[in-house]
Design an enzyme around this catalytic site. Structure first.
Site, PDB file in Angstrom:
ATOM      1  N   GLY A  50       0.841  -1.209   0.000  1.00 40.29           N
ATOM      2  CA  GLY A  50       0.000   0.000   0.000  1.00 40.29           C
ATOM      3  C   GLY A  50       0.870   1.252   0.000  1.00 40.29           C
ATOM      4  O   GLY A  50       0.517   2.283   0.575  1.00 40.29           O
TER       5      GLY A  50
ATOM      6  N   LEU B  90       1.634   3.491  -2.112  1.00 38.91           N
ATOM      7  CA  LEU B  90       1.212   4.736  -2.760  1.00 38.91           C
ATOM      8  C   LEU B  90       0.031   5.385  -2.042  1.00 38.91           C
ATOM      9  O   LEU B  90      -0.569   6.329  -2.538  1.00 38.91           O
ATOM     10  CB  LEU B  90       0.882   4.477  -4.236  1.00 38.91           C
ATOM     11  CG  LEU B  90       2.103   4.096  -5.082  1.00 38.91           C
ATOM     12  CD1 LEU B  90       1.691   3.695  -6.493  1.00 38.91           C
ATOM     13  CD2 LEU B  90       3.108   5.241  -5.143  1.00 38.91           C
ATOM     14  N   GLY B  91      -0.305   4.871  -0.867  1.00 37.72           N
ATOM     15  CA  GLY B  91      -1.387   5.465  -0.070  1.00 37.72           C
ATOM     16  C   GLY B  91      -0.871   6.634   0.758  1.00 37.72           C
ATOM     17  O   GLY B  91       0.298   7.023   0.668  1.00 37.72           O
ATOM     18  N   GLN B  92      -1.766   7.172   1.610  1.00 37.10           N
ATOM     19  CA  GLN B  92      -1.453   8.392   2.364  1.00 37.10           C
ATOM     20  C   GLN B  92      -0.240   8.204   3.289  1.00 37.10           C
ATOM     21  O   GLN B  92       0.643   9.047   3.338  1.00 37.10           O
ATOM     22  CB  GLN B  92      -2.677   8.824   3.190  1.00 37.10           C
ATOM     23  CG  GLN B  92      -2.561  10.226   3.757  1.00 37.10           C
ATOM     24  CD  GLN B  92      -3.433  10.451   4.980  1.00 37.10           C
ATOM     25  OE1 GLN B  92      -3.984   9.503   5.554  1.00 37.10           O
ATOM     26  NE2 GLN B  92      -3.576  11.693   5.374  1.00 37.10           N
TER      27      GLN B  92
ATOM     28  N   ASP C  31       2.397  -1.769  -4.432  1.00 39.66           N
ATOM     29  CA  ASP C  31       1.016  -1.269  -4.404  1.00 39.66           C
ATOM     30  C   ASP C  31       0.244  -2.011  -5.491  1.00 39.66           C
ATOM     31  O   ASP C  31       0.841  -2.594  -6.394  1.00 39.66           O
ATOM     32  CB  ASP C  31       0.966   0.245  -4.656  1.00 39.66           C
ATOM     33  CG  ASP C  31      -0.296   0.879  -4.089  1.00 39.66           C
ATOM     34  OD1 ASP C  31      -0.222   1.538  -3.039  1.00 39.66           O
ATOM     35  OD2 ASP C  31      -1.380   0.701  -4.697  1.00 39.66           O
ATOM     36  N   ILE C  32      -1.086  -1.953  -5.405  1.00 42.28           N
ATOM     37  CA  ILE C  32      -1.909  -2.648  -6.401  1.00 42.28           C
ATOM     38  C   ILE C  32      -1.924  -1.900  -7.727  1.00 42.28           C
ATOM     39  O   ILE C  32      -2.268  -2.447  -8.764  1.00 42.28           O
ATOM     40  CB  ILE C  32      -3.340  -2.888  -5.882  1.00 42.28           C
ATOM     41  CG1 ILE C  32      -4.098  -3.840  -6.788  1.00 42.28           C
ATOM     42  CG2 ILE C  32      -4.110  -1.577  -5.731  1.00 42.28           C
ATOM     43  CD1 ILE C  32      -4.923  -4.852  -6.090  1.00 42.28           C
ATOM     44  N   ARG C  33      -1.524  -0.613  -7.680  1.00 39.24           N
ATOM     45  CA  ARG C  33      -1.511   0.195  -8.909  1.00 39.24           C
ATOM     46  C   ARG C  33      -0.161   0.878  -9.019  1.00 39.24           C
ATOM     47  O   ARG C  33       0.545   1.028  -8.020  1.00 39.24           O
ATOM     48  CB  ARG C  33      -2.640   1.236  -8.864  1.00 39.24           C
ATOM     49  CG  ARG C  33      -2.342   2.292  -7.842  1.00 39.24           C
ATOM     50  CD  ARG C  33      -3.530   2.938  -7.208  1.00 39.24           C
ATOM     51  NE  ARG C  33      -3.087   3.508  -5.957  1.00 39.24           N
ATOM     52  CZ  ARG C  33      -2.998   4.813  -5.686  1.00 39.24           C
ATOM     53  NH1 ARG C  33      -3.407   5.707  -6.543  1.00 39.24           N
ATOM     54  NH2 ARG C  33      -2.538   5.248  -4.531  1.00 39.24           N
TER      55      ARG C  33
ATOM     56  N   TYR D 274     -14.938  -1.497   8.970  1.00 37.83           N
ATOM     57  CA  TYR D 274     -13.529  -1.102   9.133  1.00 37.83           C
ATOM     58  C   TYR D 274     -13.084  -1.404  10.577  1.00 37.83           C
ATOM     59  O   TYR D 274     -12.029  -2.002  10.802  1.00 37.83           O
ATOM     60  CB  TYR D 274     -13.410   0.386   8.824  1.00 37.83           C
ATOM     61  CG  TYR D 274     -12.021   0.964   8.933  1.00 37.83           C
ATOM     62  CD1 TYR D 274     -10.977   0.508   8.135  1.00 37.83           C
ATOM     63  CD2 TYR D 274     -11.758   2.016   9.818  1.00 37.83           C
ATOM     64  CE1 TYR D 274      -9.708   1.069   8.217  1.00 37.83           C
ATOM     65  CE2 TYR D 274     -10.497   2.588   9.897  1.00 37.83           C
ATOM     66  CZ  TYR D 274      -9.479   2.112   9.100  1.00 37.83           C
ATOM     67  OH  TYR D 274      -8.221   2.681   9.182  1.00 37.83           O
TER      68      TYR D 274
ATOM     69  N   LYS E 115     -10.329  -4.058  11.996  1.00 33.88           N
ATOM     70  CA  LYS E 115      -9.175  -3.597  12.778  1.00 33.88           C
ATOM     71  C   LYS E 115      -9.055  -4.387  14.089  1.00 33.88           C
ATOM     72  O   LYS E 115      -7.952  -4.739  14.505  1.00 33.88           O
ATOM     73  CB  LYS E 115      -9.250  -2.092  13.052  1.00 33.88           C
ATOM     74  CG  LYS E 115      -8.974  -1.243  11.826  1.00 33.88           C
ATOM     75  CD  LYS E 115      -7.566  -1.485  11.286  1.00 33.88           C
ATOM     76  CE  LYS E 115      -7.269  -0.778   9.998  1.00 33.88           C
ATOM     77  NZ  LYS E 115      -5.985  -1.178   9.399  1.00 33.88           N
TER      78      LYS E 115
END
Ligand code: AKB
Length: 322
Positions: free
Chosen positions: A8, A10-12, A34-36, A141, A145
């Site tokens: 992940g 490329l996430g925040q 990342d997935i993209r 969510y 968690k």
């Protein structure tokens, strides 16, 4: 941490974390996945691989090829997006986590994954929420968690995997936008203040939530991962926070720089309900005592930095277009 794999990326959180890890441990040491794939500094400045974290074979192979000794697993769906597709959220947040834990077990990696203030529920104490308390969230969510915290504890006790985690509050950053969270309004407000001088909040005034500036969150991940394992009593996951604020408090802080800034409200019932389930303020004593958690940024210091960095970004954008 010597050979680190981040999912992940490329996430925040990932964008800032990968940049800092590469600075500390060297570009070659950190594999971003990342997935993209997008045109981003993280992709250009070091190793990058496309990875669907729910594919456990691919997860293992990518980690093995990188000779990873540390996995930082960030890929997940955030609260608001998870509520719009709960089955996908369970699949990504839990199957992805399990792929990572199995890989960490097979390759003897240290393992970090974030939890969230979403792991608490409506019957959790709202103020100074303790480290160890009731956790009965009603959002998908939050459910994922809590299950994730328990799964990480399980892998530690059953297999000796060195799992560690933080219950993050809302994270505010100028470098990468959040996506699909409930606390995203705080980031949006800073950008709107500079662009338009006003913002319409989907979260109501007097809805207090914990927040933290991204540089403090990144330092907290690294400090926890570097901490002496024998001193950690909690592991998955530590409460961490820098401030408890509502939209009005952020607006007041912004007005020190932009006095004409106006704040309006158009409440989104889904995200408001999620926010109301979460604590007003959490207690980070265990993190301070067990591994020396600390922060540099209070609300005003964060606002000063956010506004100055965003103004710089906007000016660069204008000069590119003009
Ligand atoms: C969200 O709003 O979903 C996240 C979080 C608090 O975990 N920022």
């Amino acid at each position: 941490m010597k050979r680190i794999m981040v999912t992940g990326a490329l996430g925040q959180i990932g964008c800032d974390l990968v940049a800092k890890l590469r600075k500390i441990y060297g570009e070659e040491a950190v594999l971003a996945t990342d997935i993209r794939q997008i045109d981003h500094e993280i992709v250009q400045s070091g190793y990058f691989r496309i990875l669907d974290v729910t594919d456990s074979t691919a997860f293992y192979e990518v980690a093995r090829e990188h000779r990873a000794d540390t996995i930082i697993h960030l890929a997940a769906l955030l609260s608001a997006k998870a509520e719009s597709d709960p089955a996908l959220a369970w699949h990504l947040n839990i199957s992805g986590l399990l792929s990572g834990l199995e890989t960490a077990r097979a390759l003897s990696c240290q393992y970090f994954t974030p939890s969230s203030i979403a792991a608490f529920g409506a019957n959790t104490p709202k103020n100074s929420t303790p480290q160890d308390t009731l956790q009965r969230p009603l959002t998908m969510y939050g459910v994922s968690k809590v299950a994730g915290e328990l799964l990480c504890d399980y892998y530690y006790h059953k297999y000796g995997v060195d799992t560690r985690g933080l219950r993050f509050p809302g994270l505010i950053s100028h470098s990468a936008p959040p996506g699909g969270g409930t606390t995203d309004y705080a980031v949006e407000m800073y950008e709107a203040a500079i662009r338009n001088g006003n913002y319409t909040s989907y979260i109501n005034k007097e809805t207090y939530l914990d927040m933290m500036y991204m540089p403090d969150a990144i330092d907290a991940v690294i400090a926890l991962m570097e901490a002496d394992s024998s001193k950690l009593k909690h592991r998955n996951a530590f409460n961490v926070t820098a401030m408890s604020i509502d939209p009005e408090k952020i607006a007041e802080s912004i007005r020190r720089h932009i006095p004409e800034f106006t704040l309006h409200y158009d409440i989104d019932p889904v995200r408001q309900a999620i926010a109301e389930e979460w604590p007003d303020s959490i207690d980070a004593t265990a993190a301070r005592e067990e591994w020396g958690f600390d922060v540099q940024y209070d609300l005003n210091r964060m606002t000063d930095d956010m506004l100055s960095k965003l103004k710089g970004k906007l000016q660069a954008e204008h000069s590119r277009i003009g």
